[in-house]
Design a protein around this motif. Structure first.
Motif, PDB file in Angstrom:
ATOM      1  N   VAL A 162       0.828  -0.996   0.014  1.00  0.00           N
ATOM      2  CA  VAL A 162      -0.065   0.106   0.009  1.00  0.00           C
ATOM      3  C   VAL A 162       0.783   1.284   0.171  1.00  0.00           C
ATOM      4  N   LEU A 163       1.903   1.444   0.795  1.00  0.00           N
ATOM      5  CA  LEU A 163       2.941   2.335   0.773  1.00  0.00           C
ATOM      6  C   LEU A 163       3.527   2.559  -0.496  1.00  0.00           C
ATOM      7  N   GLY A 164       3.850   1.657  -1.219  1.00  0.00           N
ATOM      8  CA  GLY A 164       4.594   1.598  -2.572  1.00  0.00           C
ATOM      9  C   GLY A 164       3.574   2.202  -3.551  1.00  0.00           C
ATOM     10  N   ALA A 165       2.536   1.775  -3.614  1.00  0.00           N
ATOM     11  CA  ALA A 165       1.446   2.150  -4.832  1.00  0.00           C
ATOM     12  C   ALA A 165       0.850   3.486  -4.406  1.00  0.00           C
ATOM     13  N   ASN A 166       0.667   3.902  -3.051  1.00  0.00           N
ATOM     14  CA  ASN A 166       0.310   4.992  -2.768  1.00  0.00           C
ATOM     15  C   ASN A 166       1.473   6.132  -3.013  1.00  0.00           C
ATOM     16  N   GLY A 198       3.882   5.753  -5.270  1.00  0.00           N
ATOM     17  CA  GLY A 198       3.864   5.803  -6.640  1.00  0.00           C
ATOM     18  C   GLY A 198       2.751   6.655  -7.443  1.00  0.00           C
ATOM     19  N   ILE A 199       1.648   6.606  -6.927  1.00  0.00           N
ATOM     20  CA  ILE A 199       0.617   7.482  -7.560  1.00  0.00           C
ATOM     21  C   ILE A 199       0.790   9.038  -7.272  1.00  0.00           C
ATOM     22  N   LEU A 218       9.556   7.897 -11.769  1.00  0.00           N
ATOM     23  CA  LEU A 218       9.178   6.472 -11.467  1.00  0.00           C
ATOM     24  C   LEU A 218      10.299   5.501 -11.249  1.00  0.00           C
ATOM     25  N   VAL A 219      11.157   5.707 -11.870  1.00  0.00           N
ATOM     26  CA  VAL A 219      12.808   4.895 -11.781  1.00  0.00           C
ATOM     27  C   VAL A 219      13.140   5.092 -10.369  1.00  0.00           C
ATOM     28  N   ALA A 220      13.342   6.407 -10.188  1.00  0.00           N
ATOM     29  CA  ALA A 220      14.189   6.901  -9.068  1.00  0.00           C
ATOM     30  C   ALA A 220      13.255   6.567  -7.753  1.00  0.00           C
ATOM     31  N   GLY A 221      12.027   6.817  -7.756  1.00  0.00           N
ATOM     32  CA  GLY A 221      11.171   6.292  -6.702  1.00  0.00           C
ATOM     33  C   GLY A 221      11.066   5.138  -6.338  1.00  0.00           C
ATOM     34  N   ALA A 222      10.974   4.145  -7.457  1.00  0.00           N
ATOM     35  CA  ALA A 222      10.908   2.706  -7.182  1.00  0.00           C
ATOM     36  C   ALA A 222      12.247   2.301  -6.372  1.00  0.00           C
ATOM     37  N   MET A 223      13.574   2.743  -6.911  1.00  0.00           N
ATOM     38  CA  MET A 223      14.828   2.430  -6.145  1.00  0.00           C
ATOM     39  C   MET A 223      14.748   2.770  -4.856  1.00  0.00           C
ATOM     40  N   SER A 224      14.324   4.145  -4.662  1.00  0.00           N
ATOM     41  CA  SER A 224      14.331   4.963  -3.397  1.00  0.00           C
ATOM     42  C   SER A 224      13.442   4.110  -2.404  1.00  0.00           C
ATOM     43  N   SER A 264       7.756  -3.164  -2.361  1.00  0.00           N
ATOM     44  CA  SER A 264       7.485  -1.685  -2.445  1.00  0.00           C
ATOM     45  C   SER A 264       7.923  -1.462  -3.836  1.00  0.00           C
ATOM     46  N   ALA A 265       8.852  -1.732  -4.229  1.00  0.00           N
ATOM     47  CA  ALA A 265       9.648  -1.482  -5.707  1.00  0.00           C
ATOM     48  C   ALA A 265       8.479  -1.687  -6.788  1.00  0.00           C
ATOM     49  N   ILE A 266       7.946  -2.830  -6.685  1.00  0.00           N
ATOM     50  CA  ILE A 266       7.154  -3.311  -7.627  1.00  0.00           C
ATOM     51  C   ILE A 266       5.648  -2.511  -7.453  1.00  0.00           C
ATOM     52  N   THR A 267       5.010  -2.388  -6.227  1.00  0.00           N
ATOM     53  CA  THR A 267       3.903  -1.549  -6.103  1.00  0.00           C
ATOM     54  C   THR A 267       4.032  -0.122  -6.627  1.00  0.00           C
ATOM     55  N   PHE A 268       5.244   0.532  -6.322  1.00  0.00           N
ATOM     56  CA  PHE A 268       5.768   1.797  -6.497  1.00  0.00           C
ATOM     57  C   PHE A 268       5.460   1.936  -8.088  1.00  0.00           C
ATOM     58  N   SER A 269       6.285   1.237  -8.468  1.00  0.00           N
ATOM     59  CA  SER A 269       6.370   1.299 -10.114  1.00  0.00           C
ATOM     60  C   SER A 269       4.784   1.252 -10.720  1.00  0.00           C
ATOM     61  N   ALA A 270       4.027   0.041 -10.341  1.00  0.00           N
ATOM     62  CA  ALA A 270       2.735   0.157 -10.771  1.00  0.00           C
ATOM     63  C   ALA A 270       1.912   1.340 -10.666  1.00  0.00           C
ATOM     64  N   GLY A 271       1.974   1.846  -9.240  1.00  0.00           N
ATOM     65  CA  GLY A 271       1.296   3.031  -9.147  1.00  0.00           C
ATOM     66  C   GLY A 271       1.777   4.397  -9.764  1.00  0.00           C
TER      67      GLY A 271
END
Length: 234
Positions: free
Chosen positions: A24-28, A30-31, A59-65, A155-162
């Motif tokens: 949830v944290l990652g997708a939220n 990411g969006i 997207l890339v930087a956020g997913a890695m972070s 977190s990385a996957i859901t951030f990228s999806a979001g």
């Protein structure tokens, strides 16, 4: 054997806390972060190419972070749990009677009589002393124990999806509609995410939905205002 009418399967969300929190944290994030970045850059009168570059970089930087941050923080929790378990293991060897009394004290504090608490502590420690202390004294169990790699990957996957959603909207809509289309699509997605996470975790759906939608709107409004200021200044 007749089954009692009071017997029913119970489904709780506690066993999903680890991955649910990270997901949830990652997708939220990411969006919210990517939509805010796109809205802010678009408000500064950037062209479609600049918006695409900014959104993709976000997207890339956020997913890695997110992956790195989750791994470091959850690893710290795992290290603390391991240290506590090792200390408890040493205390069980050095003073088993004292540890039994300590565990019984935990049960007394929860409402058991001293006699029953002593019996429960004795029986549990006879089978798995470290497990009993980890669960009831330290609040560490197989369900809630820290899992750094799981948290980082989730977190990385859901951030990228979001993050992909507002980026895709920005790419597919006419440039003149980038801001409203991105904002609306992101808020709808945040509302759906809040409702879904509350449903999975057994929490209040309305409260969760309003919370994530409100703060997402605030984030986009602030970055749009900043983008507009820099756009005018340019």
């Amino acid at each position: 054997m007749k089954r009692s009418k009071f017997t029913h399967p119970e489904h709780h969300g506690v066993e999903r806390i680890g991955w649910l929190r990270a997901g949830v944290l990652g997708a939220n994030d990411g969006i919210v972060s990517t939509a805010s970045l796109i809205v802010g850059v678009a408000a500064a009168n950037a062209g479609p190419a600049e918006i695409l570059v900014a959104g993709t970089a976000g997207l890339v930087a956020g997913a890695m972070s997110m992956a790195a941050g989750e791994y470091v923080s959850v690893s710290s929790q795992a290290d603390a749990e391991a240290a506590n378990l090792e200390r408890e293991r040493e205390e069980l060897v050095a003073d088993p009677a004292g540890e039994r009394a300590e565990l019984a004290g935990v049960y007394v504090a929860r409402g058991l009589s001293r006699e029953l608490a002593n019996e429960v502590a004795t029986q549990l420690m006879a089978k798995d002393p470290l497990g009993a202390h980890a669960r009831d004294e330290l609040a560490i169990s197989a369900i809630t124990t820290a899992k750094p790699i799981q948290a980082a990957v989730t977190s990385a996957i859901t951030f990228s999806a979001g993050a992909a959603l507002p980026l895709l909207v920005a790419v597919l809509t006419p440039h003149s509609l980038t801001i409203p289309a991105t904002a609306i699509a992101s808020l709808i997605s945040l509302a759906a995410l809040g409702g879904l996470s509350a449903r999975i975790g057994g929490a209040d759906i309305v409260k969760a939905t309003v919370r994530v939608t409100f703060w997402g709107a605030v984030a986009m409004a602030v970055t749009a205002a900043i983008g507009a200021v820099f756009g005018v200044a340019a």
